[in-house]
Write a protein that holds these residues in place. Structure first.
Motif, PDB file in Angstrom:
ATOM      1  N   LEU A  96       5.536   5.841 -22.776  1.00  0.00           N
ATOM      2  CA  LEU A  96       6.021   6.301 -21.524  1.00  0.00           C
ATOM      3  C   LEU A  96       5.799   5.506 -20.348  1.00  0.00           C
ATOM      4  O   LEU A  96       4.646   5.026 -20.247  1.00  0.00           O
ATOM      5  CB  LEU A  96       5.422   7.831 -21.194  1.00  0.00           C
ATOM      6  N   LYS A  97       6.738   5.479 -19.246  1.00  0.00           N
ATOM      7  CA  LYS A  97       6.478   4.689 -17.901  1.00  0.00           C
ATOM      8  C   LYS A  97       6.403   5.878 -16.668  1.00  0.00           C
ATOM      9  O   LYS A  97       7.342   6.325 -16.791  1.00  0.00           O
ATOM     10  CB  LYS A  97       7.510   3.805 -17.976  1.00  0.00           C
ATOM     11  N   ILE A  98       5.153   5.689 -16.254  1.00  0.00           N
ATOM     12  CA  ILE A  98       5.137   6.758 -15.238  1.00  0.00           C
ATOM     13  C   ILE A  98       4.616   6.089 -13.973  1.00  0.00           C
ATOM     14  O   ILE A  98       3.800   5.348 -13.874  1.00  0.00           O
ATOM     15  CB  ILE A  98       3.952   7.834 -15.637  1.00  0.00           C
ATOM     16  N   TRP A  99       5.044   6.931 -12.850  1.00  0.00           N
ATOM     17  CA  TRP A  99       4.629   6.724 -11.599  1.00  0.00           C
ATOM     18  C   TRP A  99       4.140   7.801 -10.686  1.00  0.00           C
ATOM     19  O   TRP A  99       4.685   8.816 -10.602  1.00  0.00           O
ATOM     20  CB  TRP A  99       6.041   6.109 -10.717  1.00  0.00           C
ATOM     21  N   SER A 100       2.942   7.805 -10.300  1.00  0.00           N
ATOM     22  CA  SER A 100       2.476   8.817  -9.519  1.00  0.00           C
ATOM     23  C   SER A 100       2.601   8.243  -8.064  1.00  0.00           C
ATOM     24  O   SER A 100       1.918   7.070  -7.665  1.00  0.00           O
ATOM     25  CB  SER A 100       0.814   9.041  -9.779  1.00  0.00           C
ATOM     26  N   ALA A 101       3.488   8.853  -7.346  1.00  0.00           N
ATOM     27  CA  ALA A 101       3.762   8.317  -5.937  1.00  0.00           C
ATOM     28  C   ALA A 101       2.922   9.136  -4.899  1.00  0.00           C
ATOM     29  O   ALA A 101       2.956  10.335  -5.055  1.00  0.00           O
ATOM     30  CB  ALA A 101       5.270   8.593  -5.696  1.00  0.00           C
ATOM     31  N   ALA A 102       2.498   8.531  -3.963  1.00  0.00           N
ATOM     32  CA  ALA A 102       1.598   9.101  -2.873  1.00  0.00           C
ATOM     33  C   ALA A 102       0.572   9.801  -3.634  1.00  0.00           C
ATOM     34  O   ALA A 102       0.173  10.915  -3.544  1.00  0.00           O
ATOM     35  CB  ALA A 102       2.427  10.140  -2.070  1.00  0.00           C
ATOM     36  N   THR A 130       0.632   4.911  -6.481  1.00  0.00           N
ATOM     37  CA  THR A 130       0.762   4.102  -5.225  1.00  0.00           C
ATOM     38  C   THR A 130       0.672   5.104  -4.295  1.00  0.00           C
ATOM     39  O   THR A 130       0.628   6.339  -4.155  1.00  0.00           O
ATOM     40  CB  THR A 130       2.263   3.747  -5.223  1.00  0.00           C
ATOM     41  N   ASP A 131      -0.055   4.374  -2.764  1.00  0.00           N
ATOM     42  CA  ASP A 131       0.084   5.351  -1.789  1.00  0.00           C
ATOM     43  C   ASP A 131       0.019   4.530  -0.656  1.00  0.00           C
ATOM     44  O   ASP A 131       0.037   3.076  -0.787  1.00  0.00           O
ATOM     45  CB  ASP A 131      -1.572   6.015  -1.639  1.00  0.00           C
ATOM     46  N   ILE A 132       0.381   4.777   0.786  1.00  0.00           N
ATOM     47  CA  ILE A 132       0.759   4.067   1.691  1.00  0.00           C
ATOM     48  C   ILE A 132      -0.673   3.478   2.300  1.00  0.00           C
ATOM     49  O   ILE A 132      -0.940   2.466   3.028  1.00  0.00           O
ATOM     50  CB  ILE A 132       1.630   4.670   3.015  1.00  0.00           C
ATOM     51  N   ASP A 133      -1.774   4.223   1.998  1.00  0.00           N
ATOM     52  CA  ASP A 133      -2.899   4.033   2.499  1.00  0.00           C
ATOM     53  C   ASP A 133      -4.021   3.187   2.001  1.00  0.00           C
ATOM     54  O   ASP A 133      -4.461   3.823   0.797  1.00  0.00           O
ATOM     55  CB  ASP A 133      -3.401   5.568   2.721  1.00  0.00           C
ATOM     56  N   ARG A 134      -4.278   2.077   2.320  1.00  0.00           N
ATOM     57  CA  ARG A 134      -4.876   1.041   1.475  1.00  0.00           C
ATOM     58  C   ARG A 134      -6.646   1.667   1.352  1.00  0.00           C
ATOM     59  O   ARG A 134      -7.022   1.384   0.331  1.00  0.00           O
ATOM     60  CB  ARG A 134      -4.954  -0.264   2.272  1.00  0.00           C
ATOM     61  N   ALA A 140      -9.559   5.654  -4.463  1.00  0.00           N
ATOM     62  CA  ALA A 140      -9.324   6.114  -5.891  1.00  0.00           C
ATOM     63  C   ALA A 140      -9.837   5.407  -6.773  1.00  0.00           C
ATOM     64  O   ALA A 140     -10.333   5.639  -7.964  1.00  0.00           O
ATOM     65  CB  ALA A 140      -7.495   5.969  -5.641  1.00  0.00           C
ATOM     66  N   LYS A 141      -9.902   3.999  -6.548  1.00  0.00           N
ATOM     67  CA  LYS A 141     -10.326   3.018  -7.440  1.00  0.00           C
ATOM     68  C   LYS A 141     -11.871   3.432  -7.766  1.00  0.00           C
ATOM     69  O   LYS A 141     -12.157   2.788  -8.851  1.00  0.00           O
ATOM     70  CB  LYS A 141     -10.036   1.443  -6.957  1.00  0.00           C
ATOM     71  N   ASN A 178      -9.084   2.251 -16.280  1.00  0.00           N
ATOM     72  CA  ASN A 178      -8.485   1.071 -16.860  1.00  0.00           C
ATOM     73  C   ASN A 178      -6.919   1.563 -16.924  1.00  0.00           C
ATOM     74  O   ASN A 178      -6.192   0.340 -17.011  1.00  0.00           O
ATOM     75  CB  ASN A 178      -9.181   0.346 -17.971  1.00  0.00           C
ATOM     76  N   TYR A 179      -6.619   2.708 -17.172  1.00  0.00           N
ATOM     77  CA  TYR A 179      -5.221   2.920 -17.413  1.00  0.00           C
ATOM     78  C   TYR A 179      -4.386   3.081 -16.267  1.00  0.00           C
ATOM     79  O   TYR A 179      -2.974   3.116 -16.479  1.00  0.00           O
ATOM     80  CB  TYR A 179      -5.191   4.169 -18.466  1.00  0.00           C
ATOM     81  N   VAL A 180      -4.751   2.812 -14.958  1.00  0.00           N
ATOM     82  CA  VAL A 180      -4.087   3.254 -13.857  1.00  0.00           C
ATOM     83  C   VAL A 180      -3.891   2.168 -12.995  1.00  0.00           C
ATOM     84  O   VAL A 180      -5.023   1.409 -12.784  1.00  0.00           O
ATOM     85  CB  VAL A 180      -4.764   4.295 -13.041  1.00  0.00           C
ATOM     86  N   ASN A 181      -2.697   1.843 -12.743  1.00  0.00           N
ATOM     87  CA  ASN A 181      -2.617   0.398 -11.847  1.00  0.00           C
ATOM     88  C   ASN A 181      -2.081   0.916 -10.570  1.00  0.00           C
ATOM     89  O   ASN A 181      -1.237   1.397 -10.192  1.00  0.00           O
ATOM     90  CB  ASN A 181      -1.143  -0.410 -12.422  1.00  0.00           C
ATOM     91  N   PHE A 182      -3.243   1.031  -9.649  1.00  0.00           N
ATOM     92  CA  PHE A 182      -3.096   1.236  -8.130  1.00  0.00           C
ATOM     93  C   PHE A 182      -2.481   0.198  -7.205  1.00  0.00           C
ATOM     94  O   PHE A 182      -2.833  -1.125  -7.554  1.00  0.00           O
ATOM     95  CB  PHE A 182      -4.553   1.728  -7.569  1.00  0.00           C
ATOM     96  N   LYS A 183      -1.393   0.485  -6.525  1.00  0.00           N
ATOM     97  CA  LYS A 183      -0.733  -0.412  -5.652  1.00  0.00           C
ATOM     98  C   LYS A 183      -0.362   0.204  -4.186  1.00  0.00           C
ATOM     99  O   LYS A 183      -0.136   1.370  -4.445  1.00  0.00           O
ATOM    100  CB  LYS A 183       0.470  -0.825  -6.207  1.00  0.00           C
ATOM    101  N   GLN A 184      -0.694  -0.394  -3.378  1.00  0.00           N
ATOM    102  CA  GLN A 184      -0.058  -0.151  -1.829  1.00  0.00           C
ATOM    103  C   GLN A 184       1.604  -0.174  -1.737  1.00  0.00           C
ATOM    104  O   GLN A 184       2.256  -0.725  -2.325  1.00  0.00           O
ATOM    105  CB  GLN A 184      -0.668  -0.859  -0.792  1.00  0.00           C
ATOM    106  N   HIS A 185       2.055   1.213  -1.335  1.00  0.00           N
ATOM    107  CA  HIS A 185       3.628   1.463  -1.272  1.00  0.00           C
ATOM    108  C   HIS A 185       3.948   2.361  -0.368  1.00  0.00           C
ATOM    109  O   HIS A 185       3.387   3.293   0.096  1.00  0.00           O
ATOM    110  CB  HIS A 185       3.946   1.723  -2.790  1.00  0.00           C
TER     111      HIS A 185
END
Length: 256
Positions: A96-102, A130-134, A140-141, A178-185
């Motif tokens: 599965l390819k999943i996105w947790s937005a905000a 992803t989240d807008i707030d760095r 989260a990390k 390790n399973y979550v890839n966090f990015k600013q968005h």
């Protein structure tokens, strides 16, 4: 305070956050409170402050975003995800390819990792958060949480995946992180990921205008594979889901 319309344009130039897409009364009240806190006399003065001070700029972005989150919020909806939605999606794709937005402080994507692990569905899964707030992404990390964030979490999840630091604080295990890839968005500006099986975006759409919501929902639709699912918050049912191309599977779950 000065001209709010001019202020919005200047903020967009600095941050790329379009304040016109947020409900104005609510957002303006938050901004005015922060400006007062920083002893600025006008919008113009405050813009100059955040333009020259990185710490104040990060504080401003954090203050705009509503970072109230908790693990397994609305447990009955997570049960539907476990018993119906994920098994249905895995009939078509095992990875599965999943996105947790905000994603705020990471409670949601980490909850998802623990759930997929329980279901033996974690192997090969891709989870982007992803989240807008760095600044909030850094929290989260770190994976450090107060008891209040964990109150809805199943006991076995807590016992298996967290280390107790003290009476009020826990840290999530590294193998979960390790399973979550966090990015600013930025949901209103940035490009969306594609070919997703599941998008989770909960308790953030209520802060956007109806026009902004429709734009975001359309982008979510385009990001999903055929048959993919959008999982929204408990106060965010999509009124005209069919017009956007979604089928209402269950309350708060919409399928492309």
């Amino acid at each position: 305070m000065g001209d709010y319309e001019v202020f919005k344009k200047k903020i967009f130039e600095i941050t790329k956050i379009d304040l016109s897409s947020y409900k104005e009364q609510q957002m303006r009240r938050r901004i005015d409170a922060l400006i007062t806190k920083r002893h600025a006399q006008s919008y113009d003065e405050y813009v100059k402050m955040i333009a020259s001070d990185k710490a104040l700029l990060e504080e401003f972005v954090s203050y705009l975003t509503i970072n109230v989150s908790e693990f397994y919020r609305n447990p009955e909806q997570w049960k539907i995800l476990e018993n119906e939605i994920i098994p249905m999606l895995r009939l078509k794709r095992s990875n599965l390819k999943i996105w947790s937005a905000a994603c705020s402080t990471g409670d949601e994507p980490y909850s998802l990792v623990m759930l997929l692990n329980k279901m033996n569905a974690l192997r090969g899964a891709s989870i982007t958060a992803t989240d807008i707030d760095r600044e909030i992404l850094e929290k989260a990390k770190s994976g450090i949480y107060l008891n209040s964030s964990l109150k809805g979490l199943p006991t076995d999840f807590l016992d298996k995946n967290f280390t107790k630091i003290n009476d009020k604080t826990y840290q999530i295990h590294q193998d979960v992180k390790n399973y979550v890839n966090f990015k600013q968005h930025n949901l209103l500006k940035d490009e969306y990921p594609k070919d997703l099986d599941l998008i989770i975006c909960r308790n953030v759409m209520i802060y956007f205008t109806e026009e902004a919501k429709n734009i975001i929902y359309k982008k979510f639709y385009d990001s999903l594979r055929e048959g993919g699912v959008l999982f929204v918050g408990s106060t965010e049912q999509i009124i005209k889901a069919q017009e956007l191309g979604f089928k209402n599977l269950r309350s708060f779950f919409y399928q492309k």
